[in-house]
Design a protein around this motif. Structure first.
Motif, PDB file in Angstrom:
ATOM      1  N   GLU A 124       0.850  -1.207   0.000  1.00 48.86           N
ATOM      2  CA  GLU A 124       0.000   0.000   0.000  1.00 48.86           C
ATOM      3  C   GLU A 124       0.883   1.254   0.000  1.00 48.86           C
ATOM      4  OE1 GLU A 124      -2.897  -2.480   2.928  1.00 48.86           O
ATOM      5  OE2 GLU A 124      -2.524  -0.351   3.419  1.00 48.86           O
ATOM      6  N   ILE A 125       1.911   1.239   0.837  1.00 50.34           N
ATOM      7  CA  ILE A 125       2.764   2.433   0.966  1.00 50.34           C
ATOM      8  C   ILE A 125       3.617   2.606  -0.296  1.00 50.34           C
ATOM      9  CG2 ILE A 125       4.690   3.419   2.291  1.00 50.34           C
ATOM     10  CD1 ILE A 125       3.381   2.189   4.811  1.00 50.34           C
ATOM     11  N   TYR A 126       4.071   1.495  -0.875  1.00 54.20           N
ATOM     12  CA  TYR A 126       4.821   1.578  -2.140  1.00 54.20           C
ATOM     13  C   TYR A 126       3.940   2.216  -3.215  1.00 54.20           C
ATOM     14  CZ  TYR A 126       6.642  -0.018  -6.661  1.00 54.20           C
ATOM     15  OH  TYR A 126       7.074  -0.068  -7.979  1.00 54.20           O
ATOM     16  N   ARG A 127       2.675   1.765  -3.293  1.00 56.90           N
ATOM     17  CA  ARG A 127       1.765   2.313  -4.309  1.00 56.90           C
ATOM     18  C   ARG A 127       1.491   3.793  -4.040  1.00 56.90           C
ATOM     19  NH1 ARG A 127      -2.615  -2.526  -5.891  1.00 56.90           N
ATOM     20  NH2 ARG A 127      -1.000  -3.929  -6.784  1.00 56.90           N
ATOM     21  N   ALA A 128       1.316   4.107  -2.764  1.00 46.79           N
ATOM     22  CA  ALA A 128       1.019   5.516  -2.424  1.00 46.79           C
ATOM     23  C   ALA A 128       2.220   6.415  -2.709  1.00 46.79           C
ATOM     24  CB  ALA A 128       0.640   5.604  -0.939  1.00 46.79           C
ATOM     25  N   SER A 129       3.427   5.842  -2.713  1.00 45.60           N
ATOM     26  CA  SER A 129       4.652   6.648  -2.895  1.00 45.60           C
ATOM     27  C   SER A 129       4.804   7.145  -4.337  1.00 45.60           C
ATOM     28  CB  SER A 129       5.880   5.784  -2.564  1.00 45.60           C
ATOM     29  OG  SER A 129       6.134   4.862  -3.636  1.00 45.60           O
ATOM     30  N   GLY A 130       4.164   6.447  -5.286  1.00 47.16           N
ATOM     31  CA  GLY A 130       4.329   6.834  -6.697  1.00 47.16           C
ATOM     32  C   GLY A 130       5.711   6.521  -7.236  1.00 47.16           C
ATOM     33  N   TYR A 131       6.415   5.602  -6.545  1.00 44.16           N
ATOM     34  CA  TYR A 131       7.781   5.266  -6.950  1.00 44.16           C
ATOM     35  C   TYR A 131       7.841   4.830  -8.418  1.00 44.16           C
ATOM     36  CZ  TYR A 131      12.287   2.752  -6.950  1.00 44.16           C
ATOM     37  OH  TYR A 131      13.559   2.296  -7.269  1.00 44.16           O
TER      38      TYR A 131
END
Ligand code: LRH
Ligand code: MN
Length: 431
Positions: free
Chosen positions: A405-412
């Protein structure tokens, strides 16, 4: 890291709103585990110490012989791969090592590579040789084999490549070489089955002789593919016998996808441990062949049973027990970073569940031939949702409570698309 990376502030800002729910779940699980005599704090510390190596070839999109569909923001070279591996370790805190593959990861300055990796908090596990593809300008083709080829000149070329991999590995701080060869045949009669193995042992003896004192060589067996009638190192028995013949530095590597369907892999693991020859793993999952699917995505119970044998060995202090844990997967339809994040978590899960098996109760049931009682001891551990322990271990190690979830939210990935020119057109092959 030159390009975009997920900042500590962003990670903390994403962890904060999830913390109180985690604390609640962790406390509840700790209470229920305590009733079973299990210390959740000790368990969390064990999970924090667990690590698995990322295959450098796994951070790019994988493919099959039919096609490979490059994903957005693909790593273009080894340094992009390191960036992505660092991001995976930053979020899951379970992948502190890399397993490189040569010549796919060839570069001009390995000392610089090691420095950059160290800068990311990463180090190198086993290096992998490659004598299953022909490289541009290569003198001799591996079409009809490499270490087992009937032509001495081809064998010498393959041996030299493996020794080069050792030389590179030493510069990277690695202490093991993984040797998987595609050598085999497609027709009965095409190859003398015994002479092929003899040539393998002769070639491996030269590679073995080049190993530094503190190194190991991992022999990776595989039932079939790309050879479809016979494969020289096709099963654990051949691999074990070869490792015993080569010497103490030679051990067997178990790639979970390299067995016929329904083979009892956890028993193969137990046998290799018994003979002091379990060198390590290529974790992945499969339903049919060497599917290289995400670990724990098809047969999570089988993965748990493998870790159950590993913890059993750890508990009884099995001789020479120091397996190298590595992933080996092909991410054909997912974002490789997400697949590797989830796969690392599934390995942490199987490890934690194996740690909470009530081993005295299991042993008592086995001694009493209480078949179901014994089975239920394993099922109790396997059906315990240890997710709060895994999340708390990540948080305490500086990672993400909810990595994907956090990876997706980061927009990396979106950032990488803008930083890394799109690789156009499909090709075939695994990388
Ligand atoms: C062979 C294998 C081996 C590799 C390759 C990428 O199937 O598992 O470990 O070197 O995949
Ligand atoms: Mn493998």
């Amino acid at each position: 890291m030159t390009g975009f990376s997920i900042s500590e502030d962003f990670l903390q800002s994403e962890n904060a709103p999830r913390k109180s729910a985690l604390d609640e779940d962790y406390t509840a699980l700790s209470r229920s585990l305590a009733r079973r005599g299990i210390d959740s704090e000790a368990l969390t510390r064990s999970v924090m110490a667990f690590g698995v190596a990322i295959p450098t070839w796994g951070v790019g999109s994988g493919g099959t012989r039919f096609a490979r569909f490059p994903g957005p923001g693909e790593p273009r070279h080894l340094f992009d791969k390191l960036e992505d591996c660092a991001t995976i370790h930053h979020l899951a805190r379970a992948t502190p090592t890399l397993s490189p593959h040569f010549p796919w990861d060839a570069t001009s300055d390995y000392a610089a590579l090691r420095e950059i990796a160290t800068g990311y908090g990463l180090s190198f596990d086993a290096v992998n040789s490659n004598t299953f593809q022909d490289q541009p300008g290569q003198a001799h083709s591996y079409k009809f084999g490499s270490l087992c080829h009937v032509d001495r000149a081809v064998r010498a070329q393959a041996i030299a490549h493996n020794i080069d991999c050792i030389t590179i590995g030493r510069q990277l701080g690695s202490r093991a070489l993984t040797v998987w060869i595609a050598d085999g045949s497609n027709f009965a009669g095409q190859s003398n089955l015994t002479e092929a193995l003899d040539r393998y042992l002769e070639s491996m003896a030269e590679i073995y002789a080049a190993l530094p004192a503190d190194w190991r060589v991992f022999l990776e067996h595989k039932l079939y593919e790309p050879a479809f009638y016979s494969t020289v190192i096709s099963d654990w028995g051949t691999s074990l016998a070869a490792a015993q013949e080569l010497g103490p530095k030679a051990q067997c590597l178990v790639d979970l996808g390299h067995h016929a369907p329904n083979v009892n892999i956890e028993q193969i693991v137990a046998r290799l441990i018994r003979f002091g020859k379990l060198g390590g793993f290529h974790f992945n999952d499969s339903k049919y062949g060497d599917d290289d699917l995400d670990a724990g995505s098809v047969e999570p119970f089988r993965l748990f049973l493998v870790f159950n044998e590993l913890i059993d060995a750890e508990r009884r202090g099995a001789k020479g027990f120091a397996p190298a844990y590595m992933l080996d997967q092909s991410h054909n339809v997912t974002d490789p970073i997400e697949s590797l994040l989830q796969s690392a978590i599934e390995l942490q899960r199987a490890y934690a569940q194996a740690l909470i098996v009530d081993r005295p109760a299991l042993a008592a049931a086995q001694a009493a031939n209480d078949a179901l009682g014994a089975h239920l001891e394993l099922k109790r551990a396997f059906t315990t949702d240890v997710s709060p322990i895994l999340a708390m271990a990540r948080l305490r190690a500086g990672g993400a409570i909810a990595p994907i979830e956090i990876y997706r939210a980061s927009g990396y990935r979106k950032q990488k698309v803008s930083e890394r020119p799109q690789v156009t057109g499909t090709s075939a092959g695994i990388v």
